[in-house]
Design a protein around this motif. Structure first.
Motif, PDB file in Angstrom:
ATOM      1  N   SER A 149       0.752  -1.189  -0.078  1.00 35.26           N
ATOM      2  CA  SER A 149      -0.048   0.034   0.239  1.00 35.26           C
ATOM      3  C   SER A 149       0.857   1.429  -0.054  1.00 35.26           C
ATOM      4  O   SER A 149       2.210   1.311   0.249  1.00 35.26           O
ATOM      5  N   ASP A 150       0.162   2.247  -0.335  1.00 34.36           N
ATOM      6  CA  ASP A 150       0.870   3.666  -0.008  1.00 34.36           C
ATOM      7  C   ASP A 150       0.532   4.418   1.097  1.00 34.36           C
ATOM      8  O   ASP A 150      -0.421   5.228   1.211  1.00 34.36           O
ATOM      9  N   HIS A 151       1.460   4.020   2.011  1.00 40.42           N
ATOM     10  CA  HIS A 151       1.209   4.629   3.411  1.00 40.42           C
ATOM     11  C   HIS A 151       1.543   6.046   3.696  1.00 40.42           C
ATOM     12  O   HIS A 151       0.967   6.865   4.366  1.00 40.42           O
ATOM     13  N   SER A 152       2.498   6.555   2.778  1.00 41.31           N
ATOM     14  CA  SER A 152       2.611   8.201   2.740  1.00 41.31           C
ATOM     15  C   SER A 152       1.298   8.865   2.432  1.00 41.31           C
ATOM     16  O   SER A 152       0.853   9.761   3.185  1.00 41.31           O
ATOM     17  N   PHE A 153       0.614   8.371   1.476  1.00 40.75           N
ATOM     18  CA  PHE A 153      -0.332   8.922   0.975  1.00 40.75           C
ATOM     19  C   PHE A 153      -1.578   8.952   1.828  1.00 40.75           C
ATOM     20  O   PHE A 153      -2.453   9.926   2.173  1.00 40.75           O
ATOM     21  N   GLU A 154      -1.690   7.859   2.410  1.00 43.03           N
ATOM     22  CA  GLU A 154      -2.781   7.654   3.592  1.00 43.03           C
ATOM     23  C   GLU A 154      -2.498   8.499   4.909  1.00 43.03           C
ATOM     24  O   GLU A 154      -3.563   8.752   5.654  1.00 43.03           O
ATOM     25  N   LYS A 155      -1.193   8.760   5.280  1.00 41.19           N
ATOM     26  CA  LYS A 155      -0.810   9.345   6.318  1.00 41.19           C
ATOM     27  C   LYS A 155      -1.270  10.828   6.142  1.00 41.19           C
ATOM     28  O   LYS A 155      -1.725  11.523   7.173  1.00 41.19           O
ATOM     29  N   ARG A 156      -1.359  11.286   4.851  1.00 47.88           N
ATOM     30  CA  ARG A 156      -1.863  12.503   4.807  1.00 47.88           C
ATOM     31  C   ARG A 156      -3.176  13.264   5.334  1.00 47.88           C
ATOM     32  O   ARG A 156      -3.620  13.893   5.959  1.00 47.88           O
ATOM     33  N   ASN A 157      -3.914  11.973   4.967  1.00 50.42           N
ATOM     34  CA  ASN A 157      -5.365  12.112   5.559  1.00 50.42           C
ATOM     35  C   ASN A 157      -6.108  10.735   5.522  1.00 50.42           C
ATOM     36  O   ASN A 157      -5.848   9.859   4.702  1.00 50.42           O
ATOM     37  N   TYR A 158      -6.773  10.323   6.603  1.00 48.52           N
ATOM     38  CA  TYR A 158      -7.353   8.945   6.667  1.00 48.52           C
ATOM     39  C   TYR A 158      -8.192   8.725   5.417  1.00 48.52           C
ATOM     40  O   TYR A 158      -8.394   7.515   5.157  1.00 48.52           O
ATOM     41  N   LEU A 159      -8.867   9.781   5.040  1.00 45.65           N
ATOM     42  CA  LEU A 159      -9.649   9.492   3.974  1.00 45.65           C
ATOM     43  C   LEU A 159      -9.233   9.019   2.408  1.00 45.65           C
ATOM     44  O   LEU A 159      -9.785   8.690   1.572  1.00 45.65           O
ATOM     45  N   ASN A 160      -7.603   9.208   2.562  1.00 46.93           N
ATOM     46  CA  ASN A 160      -6.995   8.777   1.391  1.00 46.93           C
ATOM     47  C   ASN A 160      -6.725   7.156   1.375  1.00 46.93           C
ATOM     48  O   ASN A 160      -6.236   6.637   0.476  1.00 46.93           O
ATOM     49  N   LEU A 161      -7.377   6.761   2.531  1.00 43.79           N
ATOM     50  CA  LEU A 161      -7.175   4.898   2.552  1.00 43.79           C
ATOM     51  C   LEU A 161      -7.613   4.437   1.372  1.00 43.79           C
ATOM     52  O   LEU A 161      -6.871   3.433   0.979  1.00 43.79           O
ATOM     53  N   ALA A 162      -8.743   4.832   0.791  1.00 44.27           N
ATOM     54  CA  ALA A 162      -9.350   3.912  -0.315  1.00 44.27           C
ATOM     55  C   ALA A 162      -8.253   3.825  -1.491  1.00 44.27           C
ATOM     56  O   ALA A 162      -8.008   3.028  -1.979  1.00 44.27           O
ATOM     57  N   GLY A 163      -7.838   5.135  -1.649  1.00 44.70           N
ATOM     58  CA  GLY A 163      -6.854   5.322  -2.851  1.00 44.70           C
ATOM     59  C   GLY A 163      -5.487   4.730  -2.672  1.00 44.70           C
ATOM     60  O   GLY A 163      -5.197   4.092  -3.591  1.00 44.70           O
ATOM     61  N   SER A 164      -4.939   4.575  -1.288  1.00 43.11           N
ATOM     62  CA  SER A 164      -3.797   4.007  -0.979  1.00 43.11           C
ATOM     63  C   SER A 164      -3.539   2.565  -1.145  1.00 43.11           C
ATOM     64  O   SER A 164      -2.696   2.129  -1.258  1.00 43.11           O
ATOM     65  N   LYS A 165      -4.821   2.155  -1.189  1.00 43.66           N
ATOM     66  CA  LYS A 165      -4.946   0.477  -1.448  1.00 43.66           C
ATOM     67  C   LYS A 165      -4.908   0.014  -2.663  1.00 43.66           C
ATOM     68  O   LYS A 165      -4.835  -1.365  -3.105  1.00 43.66           O
ATOM     69  N   LEU A 166      -5.224   1.029  -3.661  1.00 42.57           N
ATOM     70  CA  LEU A 166      -5.340   0.492  -5.108  1.00 42.57           C
ATOM     71  C   LEU A 166      -3.820   0.427  -5.747  1.00 42.57           C
ATOM     72  O   LEU A 166      -3.413   1.294  -6.543  1.00 42.57           O
ATOM     73  N   ARG A 167      -3.301  -0.597  -5.298  1.00 43.59           N
ATOM     74  CA  ARG A 167      -1.866  -0.832  -5.877  1.00 43.59           C
ATOM     75  C   ARG A 167      -1.937  -2.335  -5.997  1.00 43.59           C
ATOM     76  O   ARG A 167      -2.840  -3.328  -5.392  1.00 43.59           O
ATOM     77  N   ASN A 168      -0.863  -2.936  -6.809  1.00 50.03           N
ATOM     78  CA  ASN A 168      -0.833  -4.432  -6.990  1.00 50.03           C
ATOM     79  C   ASN A 168      -0.247  -4.917  -5.690  1.00 50.03           C
ATOM     80  O   ASN A 168       0.051  -4.530  -4.813  1.00 50.03           O
ATOM     81  N   CYS A 169      -0.414  -6.268  -5.534  1.00 49.47           N
ATOM     82  CA  CYS A 169       0.079  -7.053  -4.331  1.00 49.47           C
ATOM     83  C   CYS A 169       0.364  -8.678  -4.965  1.00 49.47           C
ATOM     84  O   CYS A 169       0.217  -9.086  -6.092  1.00 49.47           O
TER      85      CYS A 169
END
Length: 338
Positions: free
Chosen positions: A199-219
């Motif tokens: 996941s993109d933890h830096s993006f999520e850290k900016r605002n909790y509402l970024n959680l959804a976008g931070s998860k759209l990564r490969n795995c």
């Protein structure tokens, strides 16, 4: 209890039973998806049918795992020719460690951390209080997120990419449940596998509402799919390697004994949605991470290797990090068809 892998040589593919130090190929099926569909059709158990078909070619697991064989590992589940029929999702704030790290991530400073409870910790506390209902009862809903479809699922040893538009990329060492929806609309648990949710933890850290976008990564998953394993308490280890040296590692634990939500509660709240009960669809559901290197200040770089290993789940899952190198972020434009 058995472990299965999926392999390919580029021209054909196989399902194989793990019999260390060998892989014994199954006859008559080319994917675990096909094998599972046959079991549902004929009323057979997956482990019994897999063992009954394990009379094919025997391969050395070491050569497949280290890349010296013509055969290479695939993800331990997919829907061949129809990746959109596989949904990847997960639940967070299920482990005490993850809740502590999320609280620290979203607290602006130490004083706020000590004086106020973030939304993350409130949701975690709700799970502690109501995430393990009595049999037959429904507990509190966990945090839920969507990661993508089967096109986002990468094989063991395949690169996990940090896109040009991303702020970072970080490993999340977890176990994932693998499910298929039967023709009757009922979900069936195929098995469990190790995973790197990434996941993109830096993006999520900016605002909790970024959680959804931070998860759209490969795995990535695997390499082995455990059939019939316990989910009570599983120990493991996650490590980061840079230039062949370990720069960070940590012991991790998962399973119901280490979580605030029961497995049954997590499964109910995923499959209660009618859209998640479409016959023939496959679901990969991550159960949450115990610890993150991001929480200890590690910034992953291009060429780093991530390794996830859980006891009883076979060989470690290894993936390198690839940072997309572009000078400018590409503008994506929707073209009108009016």
């Amino acid at each position: 209890m058995i472990r299965l892998v999926q392999i390919s040589n580029g021209d054909s593919r196989r399902v194989a039973l793990v019999e260390e130090p060998n892989l014994r190929c199954l006859i008559g099926v080319e994917s675990i998806y096909e094998l599972v569909r046959q079991c549902l059709l004929h009323g057979d158990t997956l482990s019994k049918q897999a063992v009954a078909l394990a009379h094919g070619e025997v391969l050395q697991y070491d050569s497949v795992y280290d890349g010296s064989s013509d055969w290479h590992l695939l993800p331990p589940i997919d829907v061949p020719d129809a990746p959109s029929r596989l949904t990847i999702s997960g639940t967070g704030l299920t482990h005490l460690g993850s809740a502590k790290e999320r609280q620290a991530m979203h607290a602006a400073d130490t004083q706020k951390l000590s004086e106020a409870m973030t939304d993350s910790m409130r949701m975690f506390q709700w799970g502690v209080e109501g995430g393990r209902p009595s049999p037959g009862e429904i507990g509190i809903a966990p945090e839920w997120f969507y990661k993508g479809n089967g096109s986002m699922l990468k094989a063991p040893f395949a690169s996990l990419s940090i896109p040009a538009h991303a702020e970072d990329g970080g490993e999340e060492a977890e176990l994932a449940g693998i499910y298929i929806v039967g023709e009757d609309g009922a979900p069936y648990r195929i098995g469990l596998t190790a995973g790197n949710e990434f996941s993109d933890h830096s993006f999520e850290k900016r605002n909790y509402l970024n959680l959804a976008g931070s998860k759209l990564r490969n795995c990535s998953l695997g390499p082995e799919l455990l059939i019939g394993g316990s989910f009570q308490s599983i120990a493991g280890e996650v490590r980061i390697e840079r230039e062949a040296k370990t720069i960070w590692s940590k012991g991790i634990v998962t399973g119901e004994e280490n979580m605030c939500h029961s497995l049954a509660n997590l499964e109910h709240h995923h499959f209660k949605f009618e859209g998640h009960r479409q016959p023939g669809d496959v679901h990969v559901h991550f159960f949450g991470a115990h610890s993150l290197s991001f929480g200890d200040g590690i910034v992953l770089q291009d060429g780093d290797w991530m390794e996830v290993h859980f006891e009883g789940f076979g060989r470690p899952l290894r993936n390198p990090v690839r940072v997309e190198k572009t000078d400018e972020k590409k503008l994506i434009t929707a073209h009108p068809l009016a």
